[in-house]
Design a protein around this motif. Structure first.
Motif, PDB file in Angstrom:
ATOM      1  N   UNK A  80      23.023  -3.233   7.040  1.00  0.00           N
ATOM      2  CA  UNK A  80      22.920  -2.949   5.619  1.00  0.00           C
ATOM      3  C   UNK A  80      23.321  -4.128   4.753  1.00  0.00           C
ATOM      4  N   UNK A  81      23.900  -5.175   5.369  1.00  0.00           N
ATOM      5  CA  UNK A  81      24.268  -6.334   4.560  1.00  0.00           C
ATOM      6  C   UNK A  81      23.147  -7.372   4.519  1.00  0.00           C
ATOM      7  N   UNK A  82      22.041  -7.124   5.187  1.00  0.00           N
ATOM      8  CA  UNK A  82      20.910  -8.046   5.112  1.00  0.00           C
ATOM      9  C   UNK A  82      20.408  -8.100   3.677  1.00  0.00           C
ATOM     10  N   UNK A  83      19.683  -9.165   3.283  1.00  0.00           N
ATOM     11  CA  UNK A  83      19.198  -9.242   1.907  1.00  0.00           C
ATOM     12  C   UNK A  83      18.362  -8.025   1.551  1.00  0.00           C
ATOM     13  N   UNK A  84      18.488  -7.583   0.303  1.00  0.00           N
ATOM     14  CA  UNK A  84      17.685  -6.445  -0.148  1.00  0.00           C
ATOM     15  C   UNK A  84      16.217  -6.836  -0.134  1.00  0.00           C
ATOM     16  N   UNK A  85      15.356  -5.934   0.301  1.00  0.00           N
ATOM     17  CA  UNK A  85      13.933  -6.273   0.253  1.00  0.00           C
ATOM     18  C   UNK A  85      13.488  -6.408  -1.206  1.00  0.00           C
ATOM     19  N   UNK A  86      12.675  -7.399  -1.482  1.00  0.00           N
ATOM     20  CA  UNK A  86      12.205  -7.579  -2.856  1.00  0.00           C
ATOM     21  C   UNK A  86      11.048  -6.627  -3.132  1.00  0.00           C
ATOM     22  N   UNK A  87      10.781  -6.426  -4.404  1.00  0.00           N
ATOM     23  CA  UNK A  87       9.661  -5.564  -4.782  1.00  0.00           C
ATOM     24  C   UNK A  87       8.347  -6.165  -4.267  1.00  0.00           C
ATOM     25  N   UNK A  88       8.305  -7.496  -4.242  1.00  0.00           N
ATOM     26  CA  UNK A  88       7.109  -8.182  -3.730  1.00  0.00           C
ATOM     27  C   UNK A  88       6.895  -7.834  -2.252  1.00  0.00           C
ATOM     28  N   UNK A  89       7.991  -7.829  -1.493  1.00  0.00           N
ATOM     29  CA  UNK A  89       7.881  -7.464  -0.075  1.00  0.00           C
ATOM     30  C   UNK A  89       7.423  -6.016   0.071  1.00  0.00           C
ATOM     31  N   UNK A  90       8.002  -5.151  -0.756  1.00  0.00           N
ATOM     32  CA  UNK A  90       7.619  -3.737  -0.709  1.00  0.00           C
ATOM     33  C   UNK A  90       6.128  -3.573  -1.008  1.00  0.00           C
ATOM     34  N   UNK A  91       5.657  -4.269  -2.064  1.00  0.00           N
ATOM     35  CA  UNK A  91       4.247  -4.142  -2.445  1.00  0.00           C
ATOM     36  C   UNK A  91       3.330  -4.619  -1.327  1.00  0.00           C
ATOM     37  N   UNK A  92       3.733  -5.736  -0.669  1.00  0.00           N
ATOM     38  CA  UNK A  92       2.902  -6.285   0.407  1.00  0.00           C
ATOM     39  C   UNK A  92       2.838  -5.292   1.570  1.00  0.00           C
ATOM     40  N   UNK A  93       3.985  -4.701   1.908  1.00  0.00           N
ATOM     41  CA  UNK A  93       4.016  -3.730   3.004  1.00  0.00           C
ATOM     42  C   UNK A  93       3.193  -2.484   2.644  1.00  0.00           C
ATOM     43  N   UNK A  94       3.312  -2.047   1.397  1.00  0.00           N
ATOM     44  CA  UNK A  94       2.577  -0.876   0.932  1.00  0.00           C
ATOM     45  C   UNK A  94       1.068  -1.121   1.048  1.00  0.00           C
ATOM     46  N   UNK A  95       0.614  -2.266   0.546  1.00  0.00           N
ATOM     47  CA  UNK A  95      -0.828  -2.586   0.580  1.00  0.00           C
ATOM     48  C   UNK A  95      -1.330  -2.652   2.022  1.00  0.00           C
ATOM     49  N   UNK A  96      -0.520  -3.272   2.899  1.00  0.00           N
ATOM     50  CA  UNK A  96      -0.935  -3.387   4.306  1.00  0.00           C
ATOM     51  C   UNK A  96      -1.040  -1.985   4.918  1.00  0.00           C
ATOM     52  N   UNK A  97      -0.081  -1.114   4.604  1.00  0.00           N
ATOM     53  CA  UNK A  97      -0.101   0.233   5.184  1.00  0.00           C
ATOM     54  C   UNK A  97      -1.321   1.011   4.689  1.00  0.00           C
ATOM     55  N   UNK A  98      -1.630   0.871   3.408  1.00  0.00           N
ATOM     56  CA  UNK A  98      -2.817   1.554   2.871  1.00  0.00           C
ATOM     57  C   UNK A  98      -4.064   1.083   3.642  1.00  0.00           C
ATOM     58  N   UNK A  99      -4.138  -0.214   3.936  1.00  0.00           N
ATOM     59  CA  UNK A  99      -5.298  -0.750   4.666  1.00  0.00           C
ATOM     60  C   UNK A  99      -5.353  -0.186   6.092  1.00  0.00           C
ATOM     61  N   UNK A 100      -4.193  -0.066   6.741  1.00  0.00           N
ATOM     62  CA  UNK A 100      -4.155   0.469   8.112  1.00  0.00           C
ATOM     63  C   UNK A 100      -4.563   1.949   8.110  1.00  0.00           C
ATOM     64  N   UNK A 101      -4.072   2.692   7.121  1.00  0.00           N
ATOM     65  CA  UNK A 101      -4.424   4.117   7.028  1.00  0.00           C
ATOM     66  C   UNK A 101      -5.933   4.258   6.778  1.00  0.00           C
ATOM     67  N   UNK A 102      -6.452   3.421   5.906  1.00  0.00           N
ATOM     68  CA  UNK A 102      -7.876   3.451   5.588  1.00  0.00           C
ATOM     69  C   UNK A 102      -8.705   3.243   6.860  1.00  0.00           C
ATOM     70  N   UNK A 103      -8.274   2.276   7.682  1.00  0.00           N
ATOM     71  CA  UNK A 103      -8.990   1.987   8.939  1.00  0.00           C
ATOM     72  C   UNK A 103      -8.919   3.202   9.873  1.00  0.00           C
TER      73      UNK A 103
END
Ligand code: FE2
Length: 410
Positions: free
Chosen positions: A85-108
């Protein structure tokens, strides 16, 4: 530099970055950690781990000599089971990138099923694991913020968001961490039956005719038939139940079987709440999105008698009434975005906002930071979903950066 080594070569102090088994095949929550003890190595063995990927120190000339394994200590820098839990907080940019990738995987995945091909579980599972890794690193619990998307593919965004919310809700309600990926996979796959619904019905930009609605209502049984063929135990078990049950309702008022809550899997009971919450906050082509506050009010006032009240309570606790990224009309007429809470776990106490509009529709020349000792109905006259104000997720990222909230850069 990373190196794959057999478990026999793993020693206390080494930094593990990957295991040879996926999350759902083991009871091991973290797959990236520094080994603290022999017991941890034994736990890996007990879970059938044979090979691990370890990170080797960089052999640069200025680096101190690489310590022998005996010299690795618990105080060495690097994440451990207890220190994740002491690792750096994920940035919103990282979250958005992961979200977009997941949407693409679900779409496939939907496309594969639509074409008559087998459902590939592994790519979906990888997205679940990555998302959980981010969730557990992020004590801010910005559930609303991380489900906002600029991608315009509502079925796949819905599945992705339901997955994120499901794991957050399960964690909030005290489900053991090891179970969370199963909730995530169930969220991702709950609507897979829609892959077999004709696209002209699925993507119709308006209200369905009665016969079209009857076709749409077949998706739980279709989901069941797709998932029950899987070789994967979690998919064939929990995910199949959730796909079949998520439109059932308390008192037997749902479909396809009219089951009552006691006969429904607890995961399905939570998923049916999240399914509605996500659909209302995301909006649809024919229906604008609702703010989290209005959606939660709707659930409590209009749907409580049809749903599991405990699941709604956990949802309220998890998201909060005025989550970060939501907009409020203050008593002085200004419209402000919530940027952070002093206590993000409970969304209580002092709260920071950024006033963006002098009044609805009239932007301020420069956003103004504000702090309230607390936020409640006496201070908030109205709430908005950002999209109602034409605010995009990238605008929100910019406002958070402006407010000094560490959400965009690392
Ligand atoms: Fe559904």
């Amino acid at each position: 530099m990373n190196k794959i080594v057999p478990i026999e070569k793993l020693e206390v102090g080494m930094e593990v970055v990957a295991l040879d088994k996926s999350w759902l095949e083991t009871n091991i929550l973290f797959h990236r950690f520094r080994v603290q003890s022999r017991e941890e190595i034994q736990k890996l063995r007990d879970n059938g781990i044979r090979m691990v990927t370890v990170r080797l120190p960089d052999p640069t000339p200025t680096s101190p000599p690489v310590p022998r394994s005996e010299e690795f200590t618990a105080s060495s820098e690097g994440p451990t089971f207890r220190e994740m839990e002491t690792l750096p907080l994920p940035s919103l940019k990282e979250w958005n990138a992961l979200h977009d990738k997941t949407v693409a995987v679900v779409s496939k995945s939907f496309e594969d099923v639509r074409m008559g091909n087998a459902l590939e579980v592994e790519p979906l599972r990888r997205q679940v694991v990555e998302t959980l890794d981010m969730l557990l690193r992020d004590p801010r619990k910005n559930s609303f913020l991380v489900t906002l998307s600029e991608v315009d593919d509502e079925s796949y965004v819905h599945s992705t968001n339901t997955m994120i919310l499901a794991m957050g809700l399960a964690d909030q309600s005290g489900v053991p961490k090891e179970e969370l990926p199963k909730w995530g996979l169930a969220g991702l796959l709950h609507d897979i039956g829609k892959a077999l619904i004709p696209l002209e019905i699925l993507k119709k930009p308006g209200k369905l005719e009665p016969n079209e609605w009857e076709t749409m209502k077949r998706h739980p049984k279709l989901g069941h038939s797709i998932l029950s063929k899987s070789k994967d135990d979690v998919v064939r078990g929990l995910c199949t139940s959730v796909a079949m049950e998520h439109h059932e309702r308390k008192g037997g008022g749902g479909y396809p079987f009219g089951l009552d809550l006691p006969d429904i899997d607890p995961v399905s009971r939570s998923l049916m709440v999240l399914d509605i919450y996500e659909a209302l906050t995301a909006g649809r082509i024919y229906r604008p999105p609702l703010s989290p506050a209005k959606t939660l009010s709707y659930l409590l006032e209009r749907e409580l008698h049809k749903l599991d009240p405990r699941a709604i309570a956990h949802l309220v606790q998890m998201v909060g009434i005025y989550p970060v990224g939501s907009f409020v009309l203050l008593a002085d007429g200004r419209v402000a975005m919530v940027t952070s809470y002093k206590d993000p776990e409970t969304h209580s106490g002092p709260v920071n906002l950024l006033a963006i509009f002098a009044k609805p529709g009239v932007p301020l020349p420069d956003p103004v930071p504000l702090t309230l000792t607390a936020i409640d109905r006496s201070r908030v006259k109205q709430t908005y979903h950002p999209r109602e104000l034409n605010i995009s997720p990238s605008d929100i990222a910019r406002y958070l950066e402006m407010a000094g909230v560490d959400a965009t850069n690392h």
